[in-house]
Design a protein around this motif. Structure first.
Motif, PDB file in Angstrom:
ATOM      1  N   ALA A  94      14.071  -7.595   1.106  1.00  0.00           N
ATOM      2  CA  ALA A  94      13.261  -8.455   1.796  1.00  0.00           C
ATOM      3  C   ALA A  94      12.128  -8.877   0.896  1.00  0.00           C
ATOM      4  O   ALA A  94      10.879  -8.550   1.118  1.00  0.00           O
ATOM      5  N   PRO A  95      12.447  -9.748  -0.091  1.00  0.00           N
ATOM      6  CA  PRO A  95      11.601 -10.382  -0.903  1.00  0.00           C
ATOM      7  C   PRO A  95      10.407 -11.242  -0.229  1.00  0.00           C
ATOM      8  O   PRO A  95       9.359 -11.378  -0.969  1.00  0.00           O
ATOM      9  N   ASP A  96      10.414 -11.541   1.226  1.00  0.00           N
ATOM     10  CA  ASP A  96       9.664 -12.121   1.778  1.00  0.00           C
ATOM     11  C   ASP A  96       8.492 -11.226   2.551  1.00  0.00           C
ATOM     12  O   ASP A  96       7.456 -11.764   3.198  1.00  0.00           O
ATOM     13  N   ALA A  97       8.952 -10.200   2.575  1.00  0.00           N
ATOM     14  CA  ALA A  97       8.164  -9.103   3.554  1.00  0.00           C
ATOM     15  C   ALA A  97       6.546  -8.913   3.003  1.00  0.00           C
ATOM     16  O   ALA A  97       6.779  -8.640   1.813  1.00  0.00           O
ATOM     17  N   PRO A  98       5.787  -8.907   3.717  1.00  0.00           N
ATOM     18  CA  PRO A  98       4.549  -8.553   3.072  1.00  0.00           C
ATOM     19  C   PRO A  98       4.381  -7.109   2.853  1.00  0.00           C
ATOM     20  O   PRO A  98       4.978  -6.263   3.645  1.00  0.00           O
ATOM     21  N   ILE A  99       3.592  -6.787   1.777  1.00  0.00           N
ATOM     22  CA  ILE A  99       3.342  -5.402   1.569  1.00  0.00           C
ATOM     23  C   ILE A  99       2.409  -4.898   1.824  1.00  0.00           C
ATOM     24  O   ILE A  99       1.052  -5.314   1.608  1.00  0.00           O
ATOM     25  N   GLY A 100       2.446  -3.853   2.901  1.00  0.00           N
ATOM     26  CA  GLY A 100       1.174  -3.262   3.447  1.00  0.00           C
ATOM     27  C   GLY A 100       0.338  -2.236   2.638  1.00  0.00           C
ATOM     28  O   GLY A 100      -0.626  -2.145   2.905  1.00  0.00           O
ATOM     29  N   ILE A 101       1.066  -1.614   1.733  1.00  0.00           N
ATOM     30  CA  ILE A 101       0.316  -0.774   0.683  1.00  0.00           C
ATOM     31  C   ILE A 101       1.280  -0.652  -0.490  1.00  0.00           C
ATOM     32  O   ILE A 101       2.508  -0.554  -0.358  1.00  0.00           O
ATOM     33  N   HIS A 102       0.499  -0.200  -1.516  1.00  0.00           N
ATOM     34  CA  HIS A 102       1.428   0.141  -2.829  1.00  0.00           C
ATOM     35  C   HIS A 102       1.072   1.448  -3.209  1.00  0.00           C
ATOM     36  O   HIS A 102      -0.106   1.921  -2.922  1.00  0.00           O
ATOM     37  N   CYS A 103       2.159   2.440  -3.810  1.00  0.00           N
ATOM     38  CA  CYS A 103       1.914   3.619  -3.954  1.00  0.00           C
ATOM     39  C   CYS A 103       2.267   3.880  -5.060  1.00  0.00           C
ATOM     40  O   CYS A 103       3.343   3.375  -5.785  1.00  0.00           O
ATOM     41  N   ASN A 104       1.912   4.790  -5.988  1.00  0.00           N
ATOM     42  CA  ASN A 104       2.183   5.260  -7.300  1.00  0.00           C
ATOM     43  C   ASN A 104       2.705   6.568  -7.336  1.00  0.00           C
ATOM     44  O   ASN A 104       3.133   7.140  -8.666  1.00  0.00           O
ATOM     45  N   SER A 105       3.125   7.399  -6.244  1.00  0.00           N
ATOM     46  CA  SER A 105       3.603   8.672  -6.616  1.00  0.00           C
ATOM     47  C   SER A 105       4.413   8.860  -5.043  1.00  0.00           C
ATOM     48  O   SER A 105       4.204   8.170  -4.016  1.00  0.00           O
ATOM     49  N   VAL A 106       5.277   9.752  -5.047  1.00  0.00           N
ATOM     50  CA  VAL A 106       6.238  10.345  -3.898  1.00  0.00           C
ATOM     51  C   VAL A 106       5.350  10.819  -2.965  1.00  0.00           C
ATOM     52  O   VAL A 106       5.324  10.343  -1.775  1.00  0.00           O
ATOM     53  N   PRO A 107       4.480  11.548  -3.160  1.00  0.00           N
ATOM     54  CA  PRO A 107       3.418  12.373  -2.162  1.00  0.00           C
ATOM     55  C   PRO A 107       2.566  11.047  -1.425  1.00  0.00           C
ATOM     56  O   PRO A 107       2.507  11.077  -0.298  1.00  0.00           O
ATOM     57  N   ASN A 108       2.316  10.226  -2.210  1.00  0.00           N
ATOM     58  CA  ASN A 108       1.444   8.881  -1.803  1.00  0.00           C
ATOM     59  C   ASN A 108       2.451   8.064  -1.039  1.00  0.00           C
ATOM     60  O   ASN A 108       1.932   7.668   0.119  1.00  0.00           O
ATOM     61  N   LEU A 109       3.775   7.864  -1.337  1.00  0.00           N
ATOM     62  CA  LEU A 109       4.517   6.877  -0.498  1.00  0.00           C
ATOM     63  C   LEU A 109       4.762   7.885   0.982  1.00  0.00           C
ATOM     64  O   LEU A 109       4.816   7.366   2.052  1.00  0.00           O
ATOM     65  N   ILE A 110       4.834   9.130   0.888  1.00  0.00           N
ATOM     66  CA  ILE A 110       5.194   9.991   1.986  1.00  0.00           C
ATOM     67  C   ILE A 110       3.810   9.596   2.970  1.00  0.00           C
ATOM     68  O   ILE A 110       4.198   9.368   4.253  1.00  0.00           O
ATOM     69  N   ALA A 111       2.756   9.833   2.259  1.00  0.00           N
ATOM     70  CA  ALA A 111       1.705   9.850   3.209  1.00  0.00           C
ATOM     71  C   ALA A 111       1.534   8.191   3.736  1.00  0.00           C
ATOM     72  O   ALA A 111       0.952   8.084   4.944  1.00  0.00           O
ATOM     73  N   ALA A 112       1.681   7.384   2.896  1.00  0.00           N
ATOM     74  CA  ALA A 112       1.525   6.079   3.433  1.00  0.00           C
ATOM     75  C   ALA A 112       2.599   5.776   4.647  1.00  0.00           C
ATOM     76  O   ALA A 112       2.205   5.332   5.554  1.00  0.00           O
ATOM     77  N   VAL A 113       3.739   6.156   4.798  1.00  0.00           N
ATOM     78  CA  VAL A 113       4.678   5.923   5.612  1.00  0.00           C
ATOM     79  C   VAL A 113       4.296   6.715   7.026  1.00  0.00           C
ATOM     80  O   VAL A 113       4.096   6.115   8.110  1.00  0.00           O
ATOM     81  N   ARG A 114       3.745   7.807   6.685  1.00  0.00           N
ATOM     82  CA  ARG A 114       3.183   8.688   7.864  1.00  0.00           C
ATOM     83  C   ARG A 114       1.767   8.166   8.478  1.00  0.00           C
ATOM     84  O   ARG A 114       1.765   8.346   9.607  1.00  0.00           O
ATOM     85  N   SER A 115       1.209   7.410   7.633  1.00  0.00           N
ATOM     86  CA  SER A 115       0.330   6.802   8.255  1.00  0.00           C
ATOM     87  C   SER A 115       0.325   5.605   9.276  1.00  0.00           C
ATOM     88  O   SER A 115      -0.430   5.347  10.145  1.00  0.00           O
ATOM     89  N   GLY A 116       1.696   5.165   9.246  1.00  0.00           N
ATOM     90  CA  GLY A 116       2.007   4.239  10.148  1.00  0.00           C
ATOM     91  C   GLY A 116       1.842   2.437   9.699  1.00  0.00           C
ATOM     92  O   GLY A 116       1.755   1.772  10.502  1.00  0.00           O
ATOM     93  N   VAL A 117       1.282   2.508   8.301  1.00  0.00           N
ATOM     94  CA  VAL A 117       0.842   1.406   7.982  1.00  0.00           C
ATOM     95  C   VAL A 117       2.186   0.283   7.764  1.00  0.00           C
ATOM     96  O   VAL A 117       2.117  -0.912   7.622  1.00  0.00           O
ATOM     97  N   ALA A 118       3.388   1.003   7.282  1.00  0.00           N
ATOM     98  CA  ALA A 118       4.401   0.170   6.804  1.00  0.00           C
ATOM     99  C   ALA A 118       5.390   0.790   6.952  1.00  0.00           C
ATOM    100  O   ALA A 118       5.514   2.055   7.202  1.00  0.00           O
ATOM    101  N   ILE A 119       6.767  -0.024   6.713  1.00  0.00           N
ATOM    102  CA  ILE A 119       8.027   0.772   6.645  1.00  0.00           C
ATOM    103  C   ILE A 119       8.252   1.158   5.181  1.00  0.00           C
ATOM    104  O   ILE A 119       8.048   0.359   4.192  1.00  0.00           O
ATOM    105  N   GLY A 120       8.799   2.180   4.724  1.00  0.00           N
ATOM    106  CA  GLY A 120       9.325   2.754   3.442  1.00  0.00           C
ATOM    107  C   GLY A 120      10.318   3.729   3.334  1.00  0.00           C
ATOM    108  O   GLY A 120      10.697   4.194   4.364  1.00  0.00           O
ATOM    109  N   PRO A 121      10.891   3.521   2.348  1.00  0.00           N
ATOM    110  CA  PRO A 121      11.953   4.666   1.995  1.00  0.00           C
ATOM    111  C   PRO A 121      11.321   6.145   1.499  1.00  0.00           C
ATOM    112  O   PRO A 121      10.457   6.166   0.913  1.00  0.00           O
ATOM    113  N   LEU A 122      11.899   7.137   2.184  1.00  0.00           N
ATOM    114  CA  LEU A 122      11.499   8.330   2.154  1.00  0.00           C
ATOM    115  C   LEU A 122      12.670   9.291   1.775  1.00  0.00           C
ATOM    116  O   LEU A 122      13.806   9.138   2.506  1.00  0.00           O
ATOM    117  N   PRO A 123      12.481  10.586   1.103  1.00  0.00           N
ATOM    118  CA  PRO A 123      13.707  11.409   1.184  1.00  0.00           C
ATOM    119  C   PRO A 123      13.666  11.836   2.472  1.00  0.00           C
ATOM    120  O   PRO A 123      12.639  12.334   3.248  1.00  0.00           O
TER     121      PRO A 123
END
Length: 303
Positions: free
Chosen positions: A210-239
């Motif tokens: 999805a090269p044209d999809a807007p990025i709702g948030i950037h994350c630099n660690s897996v815990p940050n990534l999990i927290a970001a998706v849980r916040s509802g700000v964007a779609i993201g890959p999670l374990p």
């Protein structure tokens, strides 16, 4: 030189007065008892019994030998009791390295359980993506995600497969819907990676899809990534392991963007019989038997 094991037969005959009674107490045949007594006498160069029609009678040297043999018997019993105590009391430090997610969700809770049962056991937990050297003794045990290592002398056991999939919150899906195809992703905000996650495979694959999809948030660690998706700000890959404990998360039906990596338990072969390391390995292996389905994004067996 005599065989130490012959003392067991000697004491049985001395206590019962015959090879027949000794054989019954030892659950062997009478011939074996008589043969072992003869062998002990030859080995010591002593006559320990007088053979009589109605049994065996200790000689003077035999009576003196009983006291010495009982000391050996007591020593063997003490050693066995001490060894059992040592096996019950596992002590020592196990140095473990793994990823942040496995450290937080698997190892740390397991350490708490092990310490309650074995207070002399200590765990040094290193949550780091660096591959510390098992061969050089930098750590004792590693839980790694990815390809199977090939270093010589390293024992490997595959514990599970870690599956990553796209997720979003229920509230996000209520506002924007779930993407049903790759093309739909262009209408959604996605998570981007920076720093330590800039090259994370699932995030790279998402951005390419999805090269044209807007990025709702950037994350630099897996815990940050999990927290970001849980916040509802964007779609993201999670374990799937992390997502399985949150009923507020939904798995997007896009199997094309799912990623799989094996989880390995590794240790050096020189530590195979180390009691405290073995205890930790067995506990980790048993835990993965129970939770493997969560890592693999499956329902619990029998559910």
């Amino acid at each position: 030189m005599f065989d130490w094991d012959d003392l067991k037969y000697f004491l049985a005959v001395a206590r019962t007065g015959s090879t027949l009674a000794a054989a019954r107490s030892l659950k062997v045949n009478q011939t074996t008892v008589a043969r072992r007594i003869d062998a002990l006498e030859r080995g010591l160069g002593l006559t320990l019994f007088v053979r009589l029609p109605n049994g065996y009678r200790l000689t003077e040297r035999g009576e003196a030998t009983v006291a010495l043999a009982e000391q050996v018997e007591q020593g063997a019993s003490t050693l066995a009791d001490t060894a059992r105590g040592w096996n019950r009391t596992v002590a020592g430090t196990v140095r473990v390295t793994t990823t942040e997610i496995l450290a937080i969700d698997v190892v740390a809770p397991l350490v708490s359980e092990l310490r309650s049962q074995h207070p002399s056991l200590s765990i040094e937990l290193i949550a780091d993506d660096r591959r510390l050297d098992l061969s050089r003794g930098e750590v004792d045990v590693a839980l790694r995600v990815g390809s199977c290592p090939e270093e010589p002398g390293i024992v490997r056991r595959r514990l599970a497969t870690s599956v990553w999939a796209l997720h979003c919150t229920r509230s996000y899906a209520e506002r924007h819907g779930l993407p049903g195809t790759i093309a739909d992703l262009g209408r959604h905000e996605i998570v981007g990676g920076t720093g330590g996650l800039k090259e994370l495979g699932p995030l790279v694959a998402l951005r390419k899809a999805a090269p044209d999809a807007p990025i709702g948030i950037h994350c630099n660690s897996v815990p940050n990534l999990i927290a970001a998706v849980r916040s509802g700000v964007a779609i993201g890959p999670l374990p799937c392991w992390a997502a399985s404990v949150d009923d507020g998360l939904l798995r997007c039906p896009l199997p094309e963007l799912e990623a799989r990596s094996d989880i390995w338990l590794l240790y050096h072969e020189s530590l195979r019989e180390s009691p405290h390391v073995r205890l930790f390995r067995e506990a980790v292996t048993a835990r993965f038997e129970v939770v493997r389905h969560r890592f693999e994004g499956r329902s619990a067996p029998g559910a």
